[in-house]
Design a protein around this motif. Structure first.
Motif, short mmCIF file in Angstrom:
data_model
loop_
_atom_site.label_atom_id
_atom_site.label_comp_id
_atom_site.label_asym_id
_atom_site.label_seq_id
_atom_site.Cartn_x
_atom_site.Cartn_y
_atom_site.Cartn_z
N VAL A 36 -4.29 -5.76 21.85
CA VAL A 36 -3.12 -6.27 22.56
C VAL A 36 -3.26 -7.78 22.56
CG1 VAL A 36 -1.86 -6.37 24.74
CG2 VAL A 36 -2.93 -4.22 24.02
N LEU A 37 -2.33 -8.44 21.89
CA LEU A 37 -2.34 -9.89 21.81
C LEU A 37 -1.28 -10.42 22.76
CD1 LEU A 37 -2.52 -10.26 17.93
CD2 LEU A 37 -4.40 -10.23 19.57
N VAL A 38 -1.70 -11.32 23.64
CA VAL A 38 -0.78 -11.90 24.62
C VAL A 38 -0.61 -13.37 24.27
CG1 VAL A 38 -0.36 -12.39 27.05
CG2 VAL A 38 -1.52 -10.26 26.39
N ILE A 85 3.39 -10.04 31.35
CA ILE A 85 3.25 -9.06 30.27
C ILE A 85 3.88 -7.74 30.69
CG2 ILE A 85 1.20 -10.10 29.26
CD1 ILE A 85 -0.50 -8.02 30.69
N GLU A 86 4.36 -7.01 29.69
CA GLU A 86 4.98 -5.71 29.92
C GLU A 86 4.16 -4.59 29.30
OE1 GLU A 86 8.99 -6.16 28.47
OE2 GLU A 86 9.24 -8.01 29.62
N VAL A 87 3.29 -4.92 28.35
CA VAL A 87 2.43 -3.93 27.70
C VAL A 87 1.24 -3.65 28.61
CG1 VAL A 87 0.89 -3.57 25.73
CG2 VAL A 87 3.10 -4.66 25.39
N SER A 88 0.85 -2.39 28.69
CA SER A 88 -0.32 -2.05 29.50
C SER A 88 -1.59 -2.55 28.83
CB SER A 88 -0.41 -0.54 29.68
OG SER A 88 -1.62 -0.21 30.34
N VAL A 89 -2.45 -3.19 29.62
CA VAL A 89 -3.75 -3.65 29.12
C VAL A 89 -4.88 -2.83 29.72
CG1 VAL A 89 -2.99 -6.00 28.60
CG2 VAL A 89 -3.89 -5.47 30.88
N LYS A 90 -4.53 -1.77 30.44
CA LYS A 90 -5.54 -0.94 31.08
C LYS A 90 -6.50 -0.37 30.04
CE LYS A 90 -6.22 2.70 34.38
NZ LYS A 90 -6.09 2.53 35.80
N GLY A 91 -7.80 -0.59 30.25
CA GLY A 91 -8.83 -0.09 29.35
C GLY A 91 -8.97 -0.87 28.06
N SER A 96 -14.94 -10.80 29.89
CA SER A 96 -14.70 -12.24 29.99
C SER A 96 -13.22 -12.54 30.20
CB SER A 96 -15.21 -12.96 28.74
OG SER A 96 -14.55 -12.48 27.59
N TRP A 97 -12.34 -11.75 29.59
CA TRP A 97 -10.91 -11.95 29.79
C TRP A 97 -10.49 -11.50 31.18
CZ3 TRP A 97 -7.92 -15.02 27.20
CH2 TRP A 97 -8.28 -15.36 25.90
N LYS A 98 -11.11 -10.47 31.69
CA LYS A 98 -10.78 -10.01 33.04
C LYS A 98 -11.00 -11.12 34.06
CE LYS A 98 -11.91 -5.17 32.29
NZ LYS A 98 -12.80 -4.08 32.63
N ILE A 99 -12.11 -11.82 33.90
CA ILE A 99 -12.41 -12.91 34.83
C ILE A 99 -11.35 -14.00 34.73
CG2 ILE A 99 -14.06 -14.76 35.34
CD1 ILE A 99 -16.26 -12.74 34.33
N VAL A 104 -5.28 -15.78 37.53
CA VAL A 104 -3.86 -16.03 37.39
C VAL A 104 -3.01 -14.99 38.11
CG1 VAL A 104 -1.99 -16.26 35.72
CG2 VAL A 104 -4.26 -17.14 35.15
N GLY A 105 -3.42 -13.73 38.05
CA GLY A 105 -2.59 -12.71 38.68
C GLY A 105 -3.29 -11.39 38.80
N PRO A 106 -2.71 -10.49 39.57
CA PRO A 106 -3.33 -9.17 39.77
C PRO A 106 -2.99 -8.23 38.61
CG PRO A 106 -1.34 -9.37 41.07
CD PRO A 106 -1.52 -10.68 40.36
N TYR A 107 -3.98 -7.90 37.80
CA TYR A 107 -3.78 -6.99 36.68
C TYR A 107 -4.67 -5.77 36.86
CZ TYR A 107 -1.33 -10.73 34.37
OH TYR A 107 -0.42 -11.71 34.06
N ASP A 108 -4.18 -4.63 36.40
CA ASP A 108 -4.94 -3.39 36.46
C ASP A 108 -5.67 -3.22 35.14
OD1 ASP A 108 -5.99 -0.93 36.98
OD2 ASP A 108 -4.09 0.14 36.85
N PHE A 109 -6.98 -3.49 35.12
CA PHE A 109 -7.76 -3.38 33.91
C PHE A 109 -8.39 -2.03 33.81
CE2 PHE A 109 -8.00 -7.91 35.16
CZ PHE A 109 -7.29 -8.43 34.12
#
Length: 109
Positions: A36-38, A85-91, A96-99, A104-109
């Protein structure tokens, strides 16, 4: 009309070569794993489009738009997400990207 002329600091063919090399490294590192490229609009759009053309794996692309200037010309120091973003990034995120994104914002990883 006031016309601005920009001087190139890095030749076009050198930039293209660097992007091809980067795509090759990414392709080797991730194999056939779907990425997934953002892309941060608007400045990174051309770079990402060139990069994606050389990747050897399936990709999903999404975009974010960030603002810190408001209507002024000086940064407020506060980053606002104006398009998320609209694409799910879960899993699909490395630690390092999670940190980085947690700041920046609340994302469900």
């Amino acid at each position: 009309m006031n016309e601005t002329h920009l001087n190139s600091l890095i030749p076009r063919d050198q930039i293209a070569s660097i992007i091809r090399d980067l795509a090759g490294r990414i392709s080797r590192d991730y194999g056939q794993t779907e990425l997934v490229l953002v892309c941060v609009l608007k400045g990174a759009f051309m770079f990402l489009s060139d990069l994606v053309r050389h990747l050897q794996m399936p990709v999903q692309i999404d975009f974010v738009r960030l603002a810190s200037y408001g209507s002024g010309t000086k940064s407020s120091g506060r980053i606002e997400i104006t398009k998320d973003i609209e694409v799910s990034v879960k899993g699909k995120m490395s630690s390092s990207w999670k940190i980085s994104l947690t700041a920046v914002g609340p994302y469900d990883f």
